[in-house]
Design a protein around this motif. Sequence first.
Motif, PDB file in Angstrom:
ATOM      1  N   PRO A 105       0.804  -1.230   0.000  1.00  0.00           N
ATOM      2  CA  PRO A 105       0.000   0.000   0.000  1.00  0.00           C
ATOM      3  C   PRO A 105       0.839   1.283   0.000  1.00  0.00           C
ATOM      4  CG  PRO A 105      -0.857  -1.556   1.606  1.00  0.00           C
ATOM      5  CD  PRO A 105       0.445  -2.107   1.120  1.00  0.00           C
ATOM      6  N   VAL A 106       1.996   1.254   0.653  1.00  0.00           N
ATOM      7  CA  VAL A 106       2.878   2.427   0.664  1.00  0.00           C
ATOM      8  C   VAL A 106       3.381   2.703  -0.751  1.00  0.00           C
ATOM      9  CG1 VAL A 106       5.062   3.361   1.542  1.00  0.00           C
ATOM     10  CG2 VAL A 106       3.547   2.068   3.076  1.00  0.00           C
ATOM     11  N   ALA A 110       2.651   5.833  -3.337  1.00  0.00           N
ATOM     12  CA  ALA A 110       3.771   6.586  -3.914  1.00  0.00           C
ATOM     13  C   ALA A 110       3.736   6.593  -5.439  1.00  0.00           C
ATOM     14  CB  ALA A 110       5.097   5.999  -3.419  1.00  0.00           C
ATOM     15  N   PHE A 111       3.353   5.467  -6.053  1.00  0.00           N
ATOM     16  CA  PHE A 111       3.379   5.358  -7.511  1.00  0.00           C
ATOM     17  C   PHE A 111       2.059   5.776  -8.154  1.00  0.00           C
ATOM     18  CE2 PHE A 111       6.391   1.667  -6.474  1.00  0.00           C
ATOM     19  CZ  PHE A 111       7.474   2.521  -6.356  1.00  0.00           C
ATOM     20  N   GLY A 112       0.981   5.807  -7.372  1.00  0.00           N
ATOM     21  CA  GLY A 112      -0.306   6.245  -7.890  1.00  0.00           C
ATOM     22  C   GLY A 112      -1.133   5.169  -8.560  1.00  0.00           C
ATOM     23  N   PHE A 113      -0.710   3.913  -8.468  1.00  0.00           N
ATOM     24  CA  PHE A 113      -1.501   2.816  -9.035  1.00  0.00           C
ATOM     25  C   PHE A 113      -1.096   1.500  -8.364  1.00  0.00           C
ATOM     26  CE2 PHE A 113       2.234   3.327 -11.702  1.00  0.00           C
ATOM     27  CZ  PHE A 113       2.633   2.038 -12.022  1.00  0.00           C
ATOM     28  N   GLY A 122       6.549 -18.850  -1.536  1.00  0.00           N
ATOM     29  CA  GLY A 122       7.945 -19.034  -1.903  1.00  0.00           C
ATOM     30  C   GLY A 122       8.887 -18.256  -1.008  1.00  0.00           C
ATOM     31  N   LYS A 123      10.145 -18.236  -1.395  1.00  0.00           N
ATOM     32  CA  LYS A 123      11.188 -17.587  -0.594  1.00  0.00           C
ATOM     33  C   LYS A 123      11.220 -16.080  -0.766  1.00  0.00           C
ATOM     34  CE  LYS A 123      15.079 -19.964  -0.022  1.00  0.00           C
ATOM     35  NZ  LYS A 123      16.342 -20.634  -0.341  1.00  0.00           N
ATOM     36  N   ARG A 124      10.670 -15.572  -1.880  1.00  0.00           N
ATOM     37  CA  ARG A 124      10.736 -14.133  -2.169  1.00  0.00           C
ATOM     38  C   ARG A 124       9.396 -13.606  -2.699  1.00  0.00           C
ATOM     39  NH1 ARG A 124      15.464 -16.348  -3.733  1.00  0.00           N
ATOM     40  NH2 ARG A 124      17.309 -15.624  -2.637  1.00  0.00           N
ATOM     41  N   PRO A 125       8.394 -13.479  -1.824  1.00  0.00           N
ATOM     42  CA  PRO A 125       7.143 -12.869  -2.295  1.00  0.00           C
ATOM     43  C   PRO A 125       7.446 -11.485  -2.875  1.00  0.00           C
ATOM     44  CG  PRO A 125       6.871 -13.786  -0.094  1.00  0.00           C
ATOM     45  CD  PRO A 125       8.341 -13.845  -0.417  1.00  0.00           C
ATOM     46  N   SER A 126       6.699 -11.107  -3.932  1.00  0.00           N
ATOM     47  CA  SER A 126       7.050  -9.871  -4.625  1.00  0.00           C
ATOM     48  C   SER A 126       5.839  -9.174  -5.217  1.00  0.00           C
ATOM     49  CB  SER A 126       8.053 -10.173  -5.745  1.00  0.00           C
ATOM     50  OG  SER A 126       7.449 -11.004  -6.722  1.00  0.00           O
ATOM     51  N   ALA A 127       6.052  -7.933  -5.581  1.00  0.00           N
ATOM     52  CA  ALA A 127       5.072  -7.137  -6.323  1.00  0.00           C
ATOM     53  C   ALA A 127       5.844  -6.287  -7.319  1.00  0.00           C
ATOM     54  CB  ALA A 127       4.256  -6.257  -5.379  1.00  0.00           C
ATOM     55  N   ARG A 128       5.205  -6.018  -8.463  1.00  0.00           N
ATOM     56  CA  ARG A 128       5.843  -5.210  -9.510  1.00  0.00           C
ATOM     57  C   ARG A 128       4.862  -4.147 -10.002  1.00  0.00           C
ATOM     58  NH1 ARG A 128      10.116  -5.722 -12.921  1.00  0.00           N
ATOM     59  NH2 ARG A 128      10.482  -7.910 -12.386  1.00  0.00           N
ATOM     60  N   TRP A 129       5.397  -2.955 -10.192  1.00  0.00           N
ATOM     61  CA  TRP A 129       4.654  -1.847 -10.789  1.00  0.00           C
ATOM     62  C   TRP A 129       5.337  -1.511 -12.105  1.00  0.00           C
ATOM     63  CZ3 TRP A 129       5.520  -2.660  -5.752  1.00  0.00           C
ATOM     64  CH2 TRP A 129       4.443  -2.531  -4.860  1.00  0.00           C
ATOM     65  N   THR A 130       4.608  -1.529 -13.206  1.00  0.00           N
ATOM     66  CA  THR A 130       5.170  -1.185 -14.508  1.00  0.00           C
ATOM     67  C   THR A 130       4.542   0.130 -14.962  1.00  0.00           C
ATOM     68  OG1 THR A 130       5.496  -3.510 -15.042  1.00  0.00           O
ATOM     69  CG2 THR A 130       5.553  -1.942 -16.881  1.00  0.00           C
ATOM     70  N   PHE A 131       5.387   1.084 -15.257  1.00  0.00           N
ATOM     71  CA  PHE A 131       4.967   2.432 -15.630  1.00  0.00           C
ATOM     72  C   PHE A 131       4.753   2.532 -17.134  1.00  0.00           C
ATOM     73  CE2 PHE A 131       7.170   2.563 -11.658  1.00  0.00           C
ATOM     74  CZ  PHE A 131       6.465   3.482 -10.900  1.00  0.00           C
ATOM     75  N   PRO A 132       4.006   3.534 -17.592  1.00  0.00           N
ATOM     76  CA  PRO A 132       3.755   3.683 -19.037  1.00  0.00           C
ATOM     77  C   PRO A 132       5.031   3.784 -19.877  1.00  0.00           C
ATOM     78  CG  PRO A 132       2.243   5.066 -17.802  1.00  0.00           C
ATOM     79  CD  PRO A 132       3.227   4.501 -16.808  1.00  0.00           C
ATOM     80  N   ASP A 133       6.115   4.329 -19.303  1.00  0.00           N
ATOM     81  CA  ASP A 133       7.365   4.447 -20.066  1.00  0.00           C
ATOM     82  C   ASP A 133       8.186   3.146 -20.048  1.00  0.00           C
ATOM     83  OD1 ASP A 133       8.363   4.366 -17.490  1.00  0.00           O
ATOM     84  OD2 ASP A 133       9.327   6.338 -17.575  1.00  0.00           O
ATOM     85  N   ARG A 134       7.614   2.080 -19.494  1.00  0.00           N
ATOM     86  CA  ARG A 134       8.196   0.739 -19.371  1.00  0.00           C
ATOM     87  C   ARG A 134       9.161   0.582 -18.206  1.00  0.00           C
ATOM     88  NH1 ARG A 134       8.347  -3.443 -22.174  1.00  0.00           N
ATOM     89  NH2 ARG A 134      10.584  -3.547 -22.456  1.00  0.00           N
ATOM     90  N   GLU A 135       9.519   1.674 -17.528  1.00  0.00           N
ATOM     91  CA  GLU A 135      10.278   1.488 -16.296  1.00  0.00           C
ATOM     92  C   GLU A 135       9.398   0.683 -15.353  1.00  0.00           C
ATOM     93  OE1 GLU A 135      11.902   4.879 -14.289  1.00  0.00           O
ATOM     94  OE2 GLU A 135      13.078   5.498 -16.016  1.00  0.00           O
ATOM     95  N   SER A 136      10.041  -0.044 -14.442  1.00  0.00           N
ATOM     96  CA  SER A 136       9.262  -0.798 -13.468  1.00  0.00           C
ATOM     97  C   SER A 136       9.975  -0.795 -12.127  1.00  0.00           C
ATOM     98  CB  SER A 136       9.024  -2.231 -13.945  1.00  0.00           C
ATOM     99  OG  SER A 136      10.241  -2.943 -14.004  1.00  0.00           O
ATOM    100  N   VAL A 137       9.210  -1.087 -11.096  1.00  0.00           N
ATOM    101  CA  VAL A 137       9.755  -1.261  -9.747  1.00  0.00           C
ATOM    102  C   VAL A 137       9.387  -2.662  -9.294  1.00  0.00           C
ATOM    103  CG1 VAL A 137       9.624  -0.554  -7.325  1.00  0.00           C
ATOM    104  CG2 VAL A 137       9.678   1.177  -9.123  1.00  0.00           C
ATOM    105  N   LEU A 138      10.385  -3.417  -8.891  1.00  0.00           N
ATOM    106  CA  LEU A 138      10.185  -4.746  -8.340  1.00  0.00           C
ATOM    107  C   LEU A 138      10.475  -4.679  -6.850  1.00  0.00           C
ATOM    108  CD1 LEU A 138       9.676  -7.801  -8.587  1.00  0.00           C
ATOM    109  CD2 LEU A 138      12.141  -8.045  -9.064  1.00  0.00           C
ATOM    110  N   LEU A 139       9.513  -5.087  -6.050  1.00  0.00           N
ATOM    111  CA  LEU A 139       9.638  -5.145  -4.600  1.00  0.00           C
ATOM    112  C   LEU A 139       9.660  -6.607  -4.196  1.00  0.00           C
ATOM    113  CD1 LEU A 139       9.242  -4.006  -1.628  1.00  0.00           C
ATOM    114  CD2 LEU A 139       6.801  -4.254  -2.072  1.00  0.00           C
TER     115      LEU A 139
END
Length: 179
Positions: A105-106, A110-113, A122-139
């Motif tokens: 949620p934080v 911050a990213f707006g979506f 698994g060992k590394r639960p994750s979430a990814r945000w992909t931006f319109p310019d194709r940059e992404s953030v992997l948590l």
Amino acid sequence: MTDGTVRSNAQGMAADNVLAATGRTPDDWYARIDEIDGRTIGHAAIAAWIVEQGVEPWWAQGVTIGYEQARGLRIPGQRSDGSFAVSASRQVPGERETVLDGVVPVCTTAFGFAPTSERRGGKRPSARWTFPDRESVLLTTEDGSRAGTVRIAVQRERLTGPDRMPDAKAELQDLLAAL
């Protein structure tokens, strides 16, 4: 990139650790990779060849990246596809899934979506945000180095160039500091 935004491979992988894990020093590996035409065969071929020499894949990747940086084929923070990435991490008390549930949620605010994908379990639960310019953030969340802790790692990927790295790194550090 020498401004300290991203560490070079040599700064992150001590030569004595490479020797202990692979049986050779980085310089020894680099000389051998030169002999197989490492400057032209590409990242995947180098890493595969190192694995064929009996080296674990993680170490093979590290040696390959070190070679590419030492020979000027890529700069710190640059991926084999030519894009750039930066990362930051923080260790907090808790369990992987619970920490991920609190951090998503934080990041969403911050990213707006909402995340474009999530992986649970698994060992590394994750979430990814992909931006319109194709940059992404992997948590990702994984067990921390101390019992009862979780390492939160965030990586900004597909940056278009090294000039984007300092701002992206600062954004990740600010995000983690807000937790």
